[in-house]
Scaffold this active site. Structure first.
Site, mmCIF file in Angstrom:
data_model
loop_
_atom_site.group_PDB
_atom_site.id
_atom_site.type_symbol
_atom_site.label_atom_id
_atom_site.label_comp_id
_atom_site.label_asym_id
_atom_site.label_seq_id
_atom_site.Cartn_x
_atom_site.Cartn_y
_atom_site.Cartn_z
ATOM 1 N N ASN A 157 2.059 3.342 -4.946
ATOM 2 C CA ASN A 157 0.792 3.265 -4.231
ATOM 3 C C ASN A 157 0.431 4.660 -3.738
ATOM 4 O O ASN A 157 1.017 5.155 -2.777
ATOM 5 C CB ASN A 157 0.914 2.295 -3.054
ATOM 6 C CG ASN A 157 -0.353 2.227 -2.211
ATOM 7 O OD1 ASN A 157 -1.405 2.702 -2.614
ATOM 8 N ND2 ASN A 157 -0.236 1.639 -1.030
ATOM 9 N N LYS A 213 -2.212 5.566 -2.306
ATOM 10 C CA LYS A 213 -3.067 5.517 -1.120
ATOM 11 C C LYS A 213 -4.257 6.485 -1.297
ATOM 12 O O LYS A 213 -4.763 6.617 -2.400
ATOM 13 C CB LYS A 213 -2.240 5.793 0.131
ATOM 14 C CG LYS A 213 -1.033 4.849 0.245
ATOM 15 C CD LYS A 213 -0.312 4.954 1.570
ATOM 16 C CE LYS A 213 0.866 3.993 1.584
ATOM 17 N NZ LYS A 213 1.548 3.977 2.906
ATOM 18 N N HIS A 228 -2.390 -5.097 1.918
ATOM 19 C CA HIS A 228 -1.492 -4.050 2.398
ATOM 20 C C HIS A 228 -1.597 -3.946 3.918
ATOM 21 O O HIS A 228 -2.660 -4.168 4.505
ATOM 22 C CB HIS A 228 -1.840 -2.713 1.743
ATOM 23 C CG HIS A 228 -0.829 -1.639 1.963
ATOM 24 N ND1 HIS A 228 -0.766 -0.922 3.134
ATOM 25 C CD2 HIS A 228 0.172 -1.172 1.179
ATOM 26 C CE1 HIS A 228 0.224 -0.049 3.053
ATOM 27 N NE2 HIS A 228 0.807 -0.183 1.878
ATOM 28 N N GLU A 261 -1.876 -1.548 5.836
ATOM 29 C CA GLU A 261 -2.903 -0.620 6.314
ATOM 30 C C GLU A 261 -4.293 -1.247 6.233
ATOM 31 O O GLU A 261 -5.175 -0.899 7.031
ATOM 32 C CB GLU A 261 -2.834 0.680 5.496
ATOM 33 C CG GLU A 261 -1.567 1.479 5.793
ATOM 34 C CD GLU A 261 -1.202 2.504 4.739
ATOM 35 O OE1 GLU A 261 -0.170 3.154 4.917
ATOM 36 O OE2 GLU A 261 -1.944 2.642 3.735
ATOM 37 N N GLU A 294 6.610 -5.589 3.314
ATOM 38 C CA GLU A 294 6.506 -4.294 3.992
ATOM 39 C C GLU A 294 6.894 -4.453 5.462
ATOM 40 O O GLU A 294 6.122 -5.019 6.235
ATOM 41 C CB GLU A 294 5.071 -3.786 4.002
ATOM 42 C CG GLU A 294 4.313 -3.725 2.715
ATOM 43 C CD GLU A 294 2.889 -3.264 3.017
ATOM 44 O OE1 GLU A 294 2.645 -2.057 2.943
ATOM 45 O OE2 GLU A 294 2.051 -4.107 3.383
ATOM 46 N N GLY A 299 6.399 5.148 6.594
ATOM 47 C CA GLY A 299 6.060 6.489 7.034
ATOM 48 C C GLY A 299 6.792 6.958 8.278
ATOM 49 O O GLY A 299 6.506 8.037 8.795
ATOM 50 N N SER A 333 9.201 2.650 2.969
ATOM 51 C CA SER A 333 9.780 4.002 2.874
ATOM 52 C C SER A 333 10.917 4.073 1.850
ATOM 53 O O SER A 333 12.024 4.525 2.149
ATOM 54 C CB SER A 333 10.268 4.478 4.250
ATOM 55 O OG SER A 333 9.190 4.631 5.134
#
Length: 247
Positions: free
Chosen positions: A11, A13, A95, A97, A165, A171, A210
């Site tokens: 991904n 992003k 996702h 985010e 996730e 991150g 990660s």
């Protein structure tokens, strides 16, 4: 039933321009005959060019989101049909985010999943808990609830996967223990079996927190881990290949 075919999906992003296509080409040049299916999901601006560049290779191209509607007055949005027309084969949906930054609910994610299926795209459906939810002891309930709410019955008989996730690990450099990863993946699998019967054993459950070359082997060989959804480490061919080869 045989084990799901592993999927390693990158991904990108909101990263990447035409100059970044060389990284995808470098992955394709060294990827073939491995255990996993491999995909790269670049920004929408690169899907058509990456699809053309990787044509005939073992690397698939995916997208990072889609609008539920097929067309309409939705400025700035991209439909699943448009993504397929540009060459995408898969699409990441729900996702963390998108859920956090755009207020996406399980119900909305489910409508996007149906849109992806309508356009012939393979959805990668993301679920995961925050640090506060894990500290409160709610992690399993939150994640299995997202699975139930985000996966419509229309998925039956189609190709799809779930990506777990742990939001608190993305991150941050933090990584759940192997036992924590296995506990969640086993719970997700049980939920899939409950929802889809024996067919629930088929879709891969990816880990997406990660992942990097240094921890990929341990994670990818944990129980019910059927691949990875890779963020930053997918931007560089050497790092991404290191994860692919860890299977």
């Amino acid at each position: 039933m045989t084990a799901p075919t592993p999927l390693i999906a990158g991904n990108w992003k909101m990263n990447g321009t035409a100059a970044s296509l060389g990284e995808a080409l470098a992955v394709a040049a060294q990827q073939g005959g491995g255990r996993a299916r491999v995909a790269i999901c670049p920004p929408a601006t690169l899907i058509q060019r990456m699809s053309a560049a990787l044509a005939g290779s073992a690397v698939m191209v995916g997208a990072q989101d889609c609008r539920a509607e097929e067309a309409g007055a939705f400025t700035g949005d991209v439909s699943a049909e448009m993504l397929a027309d540009a060459g995408a084969k898969l699409v990441i949906l729900g996702h963390s985010e998108r859920r956090a930054g755009h207020g996406e609910t399980d119900a909305l994610v489910a409508t996007k999943v149906k849109a992806a299926l309508r356009a012939g795209l393979e959805p990668i459906i993301c679920v995961g808990e925050t640090l506060d939810q894990r500290k409160a002891g709610d992690a399993l309930g939150v994640v299995t609830g997202q699975v139930r709410g985000s996966l419509p019955p229309e998925l039956a008989g189609k190709a799809w996967s779930v990506a777990y996730e742990p939001v608190w690990a993305i991150g941050t450099g933090l990584t759940p223990t192997t036992s924590e990863i296995e506990e969640m993946h086993v719970a997700i699998r049980a939920t899939l079996r409950d929802l889809f019967g024996p067919e629930g054993a088929g879709p891969a459950i990816l880990y997406g927190g990660s992942v990097k070359p240094s921890n990929a082997a341990e994670i990818l060989h944990a129980a019910e881990v059927g691949g990875a959804l890779v963020g930053g480490a997918s931007l560089k061919a050497d790092d991404f290949l290191g994860i692919i080869r860890a299977l």
